[in-house]
Design an enzyme around this catalytic site. Structure first.
Site, PDB file in Angstrom:
ATOM      1  N   SER A   1      -9.896 -23.793 -14.595  1.00 45.91           N
ATOM      2  CA  SER A   1      -8.557 -24.331 -14.831  1.00 45.91           C
ATOM      3  C   SER A   1      -7.925 -24.822 -13.524  1.00 45.91           C
ATOM      4  O   SER A   1      -7.915 -24.113 -12.525  1.00 45.91           O
ATOM      5  CB  SER A   1      -7.653 -23.262 -15.455  1.00 45.91           C
ATOM      6  OG  SER A   1      -8.175 -22.816 -16.680  1.00 45.91           O
TER       7      SER A   1
ATOM      8  N   GLU B   1      -6.113 -10.901 -16.330  1.00 47.37           N
ATOM      9  CA  GLU B   1      -6.040 -12.146 -17.084  1.00 47.37           C
ATOM     10  C   GLU B   1      -5.683 -11.896 -18.540  1.00 47.37           C
ATOM     11  O   GLU B   1      -4.778 -12.522 -19.093  1.00 47.37           O
ATOM     12  CB  GLU B   1      -7.372 -12.896 -16.992  1.00 47.37           C
ATOM     13  CG  GLU B   1      -7.374 -14.231 -17.712  1.00 47.37           C
ATOM     14  CD  GLU B   1      -8.662 -15.005 -17.488  1.00 47.37           C
ATOM     15  OE1 GLU B   1      -8.606 -16.244 -17.392  1.00 47.37           O
ATOM     16  OE2 GLU B   1      -9.732 -14.372 -17.429  1.00 47.37           O
TER      17      GLU B   1
END
Length: 423
Positions: A174, A257
């Site tokens: 990302s 995460e």
């Protein structure tokens, strides 16, 4: 001497009230109060490419240690206790927050990991710029042949004195196309079982041999990239943890995460879907006369509220323990489900306009399928919940103790997904 995050603030309740007044004054001089409207629809940065607003927001807060308040002062924080951090959260709620998705890997994952596994020098060098928004990070974890089986990665790092040379390929990284640094997992010893032969590094994404290729998604974004590493040279000073300890680094990162995604955007600038946005969309399309649509909307709103409170409980638990727990996997699955339900409802309310026009709800709809994949698949999260929360028997892991170079995984041919991202 720095205070433990579990230690009570000095003094009694009056000291905390004085602390609240100080934080309130600092925030009032730096931030804007949130407007009455529902605001822009934001979920994990979909449709947004603005870094300047996030940099300004983090930079202003970092001046007084409020961007990462629980980090120690040498890492850019203010060493806040749990009670002080709760006060900061409460006082920040009335203010506008920038979309911090582009900074999420650094602030939410890399920084907390460095406080556990990094040296003091690495914490000073990397954490301050992360918290102030001056440097962004990406993850160099997944590979074309090692997605959910993260420990089966084949990117190699070979040591030559104080230098490491890296060759391999990563994917689904990302925001890699504008990241300053990448958190890399590479195999440094293929003669031991796969979890034991991995080492973590910080990689300057502008280093010679780093080739970044953004991939266009169906929602129109290009936030994911392939990253090719061709004889990239890294200093041993950029190694995080001891050689072979990369899996420990990975587990720390992955726990943060899923906890971050599972919080449903309850953390500052998390970019999560809010009840006010769904309610405003529902009201603006005068859908209250249809009992079925009204019932669907009520169900979505209830799920969002449950997600919000569960997220806060997860954050409080993580602060008490000093680390996220496996409960974050449940929040992550819930976030996936409610985001998809909200997207479906949003397009139903648009009716024919959902096909004829483009807008935030269409972007959310096209983004929502990815929610069950990013940050660890829903299947992996359910395995974690089953094994670590409910105490169910673990799935068979037939290659766990086999040297990596004696497994099919070393060649990435005919590979079955034998393990989840948390081993």
């Amino acid at each position: 001497m720095e205070r433990s995050i579990d230690a009570p603030a000095a003094g009694a309740e009056s000291s905390l009230e004085a602390y609240r007044a100080e934080v309130r004054a600092q925030l009032a001089s730096r931030l804007q109060l949130r407007s009455a409207d529902a605001g822009r629809l934001q979920v994990l940065g979909a449709g947004v490419d603005d870094l300047d607003a996030g940099r300004d927001y983090l930079g202003s807060l970092a001046e007084v240690g409020l961007s990462t308040p629980m980090w120690p002062p040498h890492a850019g924080g203010r060493g806040a206790t749990r009670a002080e951090a709760s006060i900061i959260d409460e006082e920040m709620r009335p203010y506008e927050a920038a979309d911090l998705y582009p900074f999420g890997v650094g602030v939410g994952l890399v920084g907390p990991m460095l406080l556990v596994h990094g040296t003091d020098e690495q914490q000073r060098r990397w954490c301050g710029p992360i918290g102030a928004g001056r440097e962004t990070w990406c993850q160099l974890f997944s590979e074309p042949g090692a997605g959910s089986d993260l420990a089966g990665l084949t990117t190699r790092a070979v040591r030559d004195g104080d230098t490491w040379r890296v060759d391999g390929q990563k994917v689904w990284s990302s925001r890699a196309h504008f990241a300053d640094w990448g958190l890399l997992l590479a195999r440094t010893d293929p003669t031991v079982p796969k979890h034991a032969g991995i080492t973590a590094f910080g990689v300057d994404m502008r280093s010679p041999g780093v080739d970044i290729r953004p991939m266009r998604q169906m929602n129109g974004d290009a936030h994911f990239s392939e990253v090719f590493l061709d004889a990239v040279e890294l200093s041993d000073a950029d190694r995080i943890g001891e050689p072979g300890d990369g899996w420990k680094v990975a587990v720390t990162v992955l726990s943060h995460e899923r906890a971050g995604i599972g919080s449903g955007g309850t953390t500052r600038g998390g970019g999560g879907l809010r009840r006010s946005q769904v309610l405003e969309h529902f009201r603006s399309h005068h859908a209250g006369d249809d009992p079925i649509t009204r019932q669907r909307a009520a169900a979505v709103l209830a799920q969002l509220e449950v997600m919000r409170w569960t997220g806060r409980r997860s954050i409080a638990t993580a602060r008490r323990l000093g680390r996220p727990g496996p409960e974050g996997s449940g929040g992550k699955v819930r976030t996936t489900e409610v985001t998809r339900a909200a997207a479906d409802l949003g397009l139903q309310l648009l009716g024919g306009d959902a096909l004829l026009a483009e807008g935030e709800w269409q972007t959310l709809f096209l983004t929502s399928p990815s929610m069950g994949i990013r940050g660890g698949t829903d299947e992996i999260q359910r395995n974690i919940m089953g094994e670590r929360v409910l105490g169910l028997p673990a799935e068979p892991r037939v290659d766990r103790d086999v040297p990596f170079d004696q497994t099919l995984g070393s060649g990435r041919t005919g590979r079955r997904n034998l393990e989840g991202d948390a081993g």
